[in-house]
Motif scaffolding. Structure first.
Motif, PDB file in Angstrom:
ATOM      1  N   MET A   1       3.367   9.789   0.873  1.00 16.06           N
ATOM      2  CA  MET A   1       3.698  10.653   2.268  1.00 16.06           C
ATOM      3  C   MET A   1       4.263   8.941   2.692  1.00 16.06           C
ATOM      4  SD  MET A   1       2.583  13.148   2.387  1.00 16.06           S
ATOM      5  CE  MET A   1       2.931  14.003   3.912  1.00 16.06           C
ATOM      6  N   GLY A   2       4.435   7.603   3.000  1.00 17.52           N
ATOM      7  CA  GLY A   2       4.708   6.083   2.763  1.00 17.52           C
ATOM      8  C   GLY A   2       3.837   5.499   2.496  1.00 17.52           C
ATOM      9  N   VAL A   3       4.861   3.831   2.626  1.00 21.84           N
ATOM     10  CA  VAL A   3       4.616   2.957   1.948  1.00 21.84           C
ATOM     11  C   VAL A   3       4.317   1.797   3.251  1.00 21.84           C
ATOM     12  CG1 VAL A   3       5.529   2.958  -0.219  1.00 21.84           C
ATOM     13  CG2 VAL A   3       6.436   1.935   1.688  1.00 21.84           C
ATOM     14  N   LEU A   4       3.240   1.055   2.995  1.00 19.60           N
ATOM     15  CA  LEU A   4       2.867  -0.150   4.154  1.00 19.60           C
ATOM     16  C   LEU A   4       2.828  -1.481   3.431  1.00 19.60           C
ATOM     17  CD1 LEU A   4       1.319   2.486   5.779  1.00 19.60           C
ATOM     18  CD2 LEU A   4       1.688   0.802   7.392  1.00 19.60           C
ATOM     19  N   LEU A   5       3.586  -2.647   3.728  1.00 17.23           N
ATOM     20  CA  LEU A   5       2.982  -3.628   2.842  1.00 17.23           C
ATOM     21  C   LEU A   5       2.654  -4.499   4.247  1.00 17.23           C
ATOM     22  CD1 LEU A   5       5.380  -1.994   1.113  1.00 17.23           C
ATOM     23  CD2 LEU A   5       6.375  -4.141   0.816  1.00 17.23           C
ATOM     24  N   LEU A   6       1.517  -5.205   4.052  1.00 19.61           N
ATOM     25  CA  LEU A   6       1.404  -6.501   4.607  1.00 19.61           C
ATOM     26  C   LEU A   6       0.963  -7.355   4.453  1.00 19.61           C
ATOM     27  CD1 LEU A   6      -0.928  -3.396   4.701  1.00 19.61           C
ATOM     28  CD2 LEU A   6      -0.945  -4.598   7.141  1.00 19.61           C
TER      29      LEU A   6
ATOM     30  N   ILE B   1       3.995  12.111  10.665  1.00 20.04           N
ATOM     31  CA  ILE B   1       3.415  11.011   9.571  1.00 20.04           C
ATOM     32  C   ILE B   1       3.033   9.975   9.491  1.00 20.04           C
ATOM     33  CG2 ILE B   1       3.790  10.462   7.085  1.00 20.04           C
ATOM     34  CD1 ILE B   1       5.125  13.198   6.693  1.00 20.04           C
ATOM     35  N   GLY B   2       4.610   9.542  10.577  1.00 21.03           N
ATOM     36  CA  GLY B   2       3.894   7.828  10.725  1.00 21.03           C
ATOM     37  C   GLY B   2       2.662   7.318  11.769  1.00 21.03           C
ATOM     38  N   GLY B   3       2.263   8.140  12.829  1.00 21.05           N
ATOM     39  CA  GLY B   3       1.386   8.646  13.284  1.00 21.05           C
ATOM     40  C   GLY B   3       0.052   7.834  12.110  1.00 21.05           C
ATOM     41  N   ARG B   4      -0.461   9.241  11.564  1.00 23.65           N
ATOM     42  CA  ARG B   4      -1.460   9.672  11.117  1.00 23.65           C
ATOM     43  C   ARG B   4      -1.613   8.267   9.323  1.00 23.65           C
ATOM     44  NH1 ARG B   4       0.264  14.496   7.766  1.00 23.65           N
ATOM     45  NH2 ARG B   4      -1.882  13.923   6.743  1.00 23.65           N
ATOM     46  N   LEU B   5      -0.603   7.894   9.057  1.00 23.42           N
ATOM     47  CA  LEU B   5      -0.513   6.460   8.562  1.00 23.42           C
ATOM     48  C   LEU B   5      -0.747   5.193   8.808  1.00 23.42           C
ATOM     49  CD1 LEU B   5       3.184   6.775   6.338  1.00 23.42           C
ATOM     50  CD2 LEU B   5       0.309   7.187   5.660  1.00 23.42           C
ATOM     51  N   LEU B   6      -0.526   5.043  10.271  1.00 30.61           N
ATOM     52  CA  LEU B   6      -1.172   3.930  10.761  1.00 30.61           C
ATOM     53  C   LEU B   6      -2.542   3.403  11.366  1.00 30.61           C
ATOM     54  CD1 LEU B   6       2.135   3.013  13.484  1.00 30.61           C
ATOM     55  CD2 LEU B   6       1.473   1.659  11.590  1.00 30.61           C
ATOM     56  N   LYS B   7      -2.904   5.093  11.581  1.00 28.37           N
ATOM     57  CA  LYS B   7      -3.945   5.436  11.097  1.00 28.37           C
ATOM     58  C   LYS B   7      -4.991   5.133   9.905  1.00 28.37           C
ATOM     59  CE  LYS B   7      -7.778   9.355  12.978  1.00 28.37           C
ATOM     60  NZ  LYS B   7      -8.671   9.209  12.175  1.00 28.37           N
ATOM     61  N   ALA B   8      -4.677   5.390   8.817  1.00 28.14           N
ATOM     62  CA  ALA B   8      -5.242   5.232   8.277  1.00 28.14           C
ATOM     63  C   ALA B   8      -5.555   4.231   7.732  1.00 28.14           C
ATOM     64  CB  ALA B   8      -4.282   6.683   6.819  1.00 28.14           C
ATOM     65  N   LEU B   9      -5.159   3.197   7.811  1.00 29.20           N
ATOM     66  CA  LEU B   9      -4.227   2.143   7.385  1.00 29.20           C
ATOM     67  C   LEU B   9      -5.394   1.531   8.230  1.00 29.20           C
ATOM     68  CD1 LEU B   9      -2.452  -0.719   6.219  1.00 29.20           C
ATOM     69  CD2 LEU B   9      -2.036  -1.020   9.080  1.00 29.20           C
ATOM     70  N   ARG B  10      -5.537   1.994   9.825  1.00 34.15           N
ATOM     71  CA  ARG B  10      -6.799   1.146  10.442  1.00 34.15           C
ATOM     72  C   ARG B  10      -7.877   1.381  10.278  1.00 34.15           C
ATOM     73  NH1 ARG B  10      -5.578   0.888  16.944  1.00 34.15           N
ATOM     74  NH2 ARG B  10      -7.202  -1.073  16.249  1.00 34.15           N
TER      75      ARG B  10
ATOM     76  N   LEU C   1       0.946  -1.206   0.050  1.00 34.00           N
ATOM     77  CA  LEU C   1      -0.292  -0.330   0.081  1.00 34.00           C
ATOM     78  C   LEU C   1       0.811   1.264  -0.195  1.00 34.00           C
ATOM     79  CD1 LEU C   1      -2.306  -0.823   2.393  1.00 34.00           C
ATOM     80  CD2 LEU C   1      -2.796  -1.588   0.444  1.00 34.00           C
ATOM     81  N   GLY C   2       0.430   2.250  -0.467  1.00 34.44           N
ATOM     82  CA  GLY C   2       1.018   3.331  -0.719  1.00 34.44           C
ATOM     83  C   GLY C   2      -0.039   4.206  -0.338  1.00 34.44           C
ATOM     84  N   PHE C   3       0.291   5.228   0.023  1.00 33.21           N
ATOM     85  CA  PHE C   3      -0.532   6.650   0.804  1.00 33.21           C
ATOM     86  C   PHE C   3      -0.103   7.648   0.258  1.00 33.21           C
ATOM     87  CE2 PHE C   3      -0.959   3.146   3.831  1.00 33.21           C
ATOM     88  CZ  PHE C   3      -2.322   2.898   4.101  1.00 33.21           C
ATOM     89  N   PHE C   4      -0.506   8.979  -0.010  1.00 30.95           N
ATOM     90  CA  PHE C   4      -0.420  10.047  -1.097  1.00 30.95           C
ATOM     91  C   PHE C   4      -1.696  11.367  -0.413  1.00 30.95           C
ATOM     92  CE2 PHE C   4       0.230   6.582  -3.255  1.00 30.95           C
ATOM     93  CZ  PHE C   4       1.718   6.787  -4.110  1.00 30.95           C
ATOM     94  N   ASP C   5      -0.343  12.252  -0.418  1.00 26.16           N
ATOM     95  CA  ASP C   5      -1.288  13.136  -0.356  1.00 26.16           C
ATOM     96  C   ASP C   5      -2.468  13.952  -0.835  1.00 26.16           C
ATOM     97  OD1 ASP C   5       0.471  14.635  -2.008  1.00 26.16           O
ATOM     98  OD2 ASP C   5       1.525  15.451  -0.236  1.00 26.16           O
ATOM     99  N   GLU C   6      -3.230  15.081  -1.118  1.00 24.45           N
ATOM    100  CA  GLU C   6      -3.876  15.371  -1.742  1.00 24.45           C
ATOM    101  C   GLU C   6      -3.124  16.233  -2.953  1.00 24.45           C
ATOM    102  OE1 GLU C   6      -3.582  16.052   0.567  1.00 24.45           O
ATOM    103  OE2 GLU C   6      -5.779  15.449   2.012  1.00 24.45           O
ATOM    104  N   GLU C   7      -1.901  15.812  -3.310  1.00 25.01           N
ATOM    105  CA  GLU C   7      -1.232  16.383  -4.795  1.00 25.01           C
ATOM    106  C   GLU C   7      -0.366  15.155  -5.142  1.00 25.01           C
ATOM    107  OE1 GLU C   7      -1.037  18.683  -1.435  1.00 25.01           O
ATOM    108  OE2 GLU C   7      -2.317  19.874  -2.891  1.00 25.01           O
ATOM    109  N   GLY C   8      -0.521  14.163  -4.499  1.00 23.72           N
ATOM    110  CA  GLY C   8      -0.067  13.009  -5.086  1.00 23.72           C
ATOM    111  C   GLY C   8       1.331  12.488  -4.422  1.00 23.72           C
TER     112      GLY C   8
END
Length: 208
Positions: free
Chosen positions: A56-61, A86-95, A46-53
């Protein structure tokens, strides 16, 4: 934040640029192994992107066959974006990306006794705890590296069930022989960590 499943063509530059920068060779499985897991339907890159594309981070599950348990295989924020929360925001978005009953298992490097190395290790564990992770009562060792086991879930399942699912994810993909050689789940108190393999030649001959 926008979540997107990365195609093989998108994952390759992420692997070469961000994952190789963030993880030592002893902890980073080959790209070919990740692609093999994806083809088997048990891997979500998974790739996580801001509104401009912008990435912001990647999580591989790594997915358990039951679809409920997910192993957080790799978690990476690009180097230039670290230290901004950003890490905390990514983990929240992941869940939020998965159903609420999903159980996420994580492996975070255990303290080594070296103050310089442990400062980073403890900071990472602290980030996970602030995101809602619980540190479980069993450690593990994978391919020569000692890890603490962490989990995100609400409610938290019985730890024996988490341990069993954790074992099954690796056992199903590696088989009994390679599991015995390279995987220690749990790592018993006082048990020595088995030596690290050469990733491609030993742990992943011909893929998984």
């Amino acid at each position: 934040m926008i979540c997107k499943t990365l195609t093989p063509e998108e994952l390759r530059p992420v692997f070469e640029t961000h994952l190789k920068e963030a993880f030592p060779p002893s902890e980073l499985k080959p790209l070919a192994a990740m692609e093999d897991l994806r083809r088997k339907g048990v891997y979500d890159p998974l790739g996580f992107f801001d509104e401009e594309g912008e990435l912001m981070g990647v999580l591989l599950l790594w997915k358990h066959r039951d679809g409920r348990y997910m192993l957080l295989d790799y978690f990476c924020v690009p180097a230039e974006k670290r230290g901004r929360g950003i890490g905390g925001r990514l983990l929240k978005a992941l869940r939020e990306h998965y159903p609420p009953e999903t159980v996420f298992i994580g492996e975070s490097e255990a303290p080594t006794g070296d103050p310089a190395a442990d400062a980073i290790i403890l900071r990472r564990l602290g980030c996970y705890e602030r995101s809602g992770a619980v540190t479980l009562n069993y450690d593990n060792a994978l391919f020569g590296v000692h890890f603490k086991t962490i989990c995100w879930a609400d409610p938290l399942p019985d730890e024996g069930e988490i341990l069993r699912k954790h074992q099954e994810i690796y056992l199903e993909q590696f088989g009994p022989e390679r599991y015995e050689r390279f995987i220690q789940i749990p790592l018993k108190p006082g048990e020595a960590v088995k030596p690290a393999p050469e990733w491609v030649e030993e742990a992943f001959p011909g893929g998984l």
